[in-house]
Motif scaffolding. Structure first.
Motif, PDB file in Angstrom:
ATOM      1  N   SER A  20       0.838  -1.191   0.000  1.00  0.00           N
ATOM      2  CA  SER A  20       0.000   0.000   0.000  1.00  0.00           C
ATOM      3  C   SER A  20       0.876   1.245   0.000  1.00  0.00           C
ATOM      4  O   SER A  20       1.914   1.284   0.673  1.00  0.00           O
ATOM      5  CB  SER A  20      -0.910   0.017   1.225  1.00  0.00           C
ATOM      6  N   ALA A  22       0.283   5.058   0.848  1.00  0.00           N
ATOM      7  CA  ALA A  22      -0.662   6.021   1.406  1.00  0.00           C
ATOM      8  C   ALA A  22      -0.080   7.423   1.352  1.00  0.00           C
ATOM      9  O   ALA A  22       1.099   7.637   1.656  1.00  0.00           O
ATOM     10  CB  ALA A  22      -1.001   5.650   2.845  1.00  0.00           C
ATOM     11  N   SER A  24      -0.231  11.457   2.555  1.00  0.00           N
ATOM     12  CA  SER A  24      -0.703  12.341   3.609  1.00  0.00           C
ATOM     13  C   SER A  24      -0.365  13.781   3.239  1.00  0.00           C
ATOM     14  O   SER A  24       0.684  14.057   2.668  1.00  0.00           O
ATOM     15  CB  SER A  24      -0.062  11.983   4.954  1.00  0.00           C
ATOM     16  N   ASP A  72      -7.310   3.213  -4.032  1.00  0.00           N
ATOM     17  CA  ASP A  72      -8.249   3.135  -2.922  1.00  0.00           C
ATOM     18  C   ASP A  72      -8.534   4.575  -2.526  1.00  0.00           C
ATOM     19  O   ASP A  72      -7.873   5.154  -1.672  1.00  0.00           O
ATOM     20  CB  ASP A  72      -7.640   2.349  -1.760  1.00  0.00           C
ATOM     21  N   LYS A  75      -9.119   5.634   1.139  1.00  0.00           N
ATOM     22  CA  LYS A  75      -7.943   5.691   2.004  1.00  0.00           C
ATOM     23  C   LYS A  75      -6.848   6.585   1.441  1.00  0.00           C
ATOM     24  O   LYS A  75      -5.757   6.667   2.025  1.00  0.00           O
ATOM     25  CB  LYS A  75      -7.399   4.284   2.247  1.00  0.00           C
ATOM     26  N   ASN A  76      -7.128   7.210   0.292  1.00  0.00           N
ATOM     27  CA  ASN A  76      -6.123   8.047  -0.346  1.00  0.00           C
ATOM     28  C   ASN A  76      -4.829   7.254  -0.533  1.00  0.00           C
ATOM     29  O   ASN A  76      -3.731   7.685  -0.135  1.00  0.00           O
ATOM     30  CB  ASN A  76      -5.857   9.322   0.463  1.00  0.00           C
ATOM     31  N   ALA A  77      -4.987   6.100  -1.136  1.00  0.00           N
ATOM     32  CA  ALA A  77      -3.853   5.195  -1.279  1.00  0.00           C
ATOM     33  C   ALA A  77      -3.915   4.479  -2.623  1.00  0.00           C
ATOM     34  O   ALA A  77      -4.944   4.504  -3.307  1.00  0.00           O
ATOM     35  CB  ALA A  77      -3.847   4.174  -0.143  1.00  0.00           C
TER      36      ALA A  77
END
Length: 124
Positions: A20, A22, A24, A72, A75-77
């Motif tokens: 994954s 991710a 931020s 995704d 999930k901002n991923a």
């Protein structure tokens, strides 16, 4: 801008892992996202990529049919599902982002920000 790659580990040949990436501090929407890997003593290579404009995906011949990249959004991923893993898949895997819709078929230099890498080891 921060990218966090996770999900690596030790797996037996034929096994599966899901990586994954991710984000931020910003949204991945509008970016092309690539997964790359670098094995010891080898150059970094692009494994899979998902395009910014239409989420079209690209995969290296060595992983076609085994690896799947997907977004995704909740999930901002971006995930990389890796199945039927082989010892030659052993490497540090990195994710990276690009503003260019052509990045998936372009140069690695098109990618402007990179995650820290996660180690995948395929061994019995």
């Amino acid at each position: 801008v921060q990218l966090q790659a996770s999900g690596g580990g030790l797996v037996q040949p034929g096994g599966s892992l899901r990586l994954s990436c991710a984000a931020s501090g910003f949204s991945l929407r509008g970016y092309s996202i690539g997964w790359f890997r670098q094995a010891p003593g080898k150059e970094r290579e692009r494994v899979s990529c998902i395009r910014a404009s239409n989420s079209a995906t690209y995969s290296a011949d060595s992983v076609k049919g085994r690896f799947t990249i997907s977004r995704d959004s909740a999930k901002n991923a971006v995930n990389l599902q890796m199945n039927s893993l082989k010892p030659e898949d052993t490497a540090v895997y990195y994710c990276a982002i690009s503003r260019s819709i052509y990045a998936c078929s372009g140069s690695q230099a098109d990618f402007i920000s990179w995650g820290q890498g996660t180690l995948v080891t395929v061994s019995s």
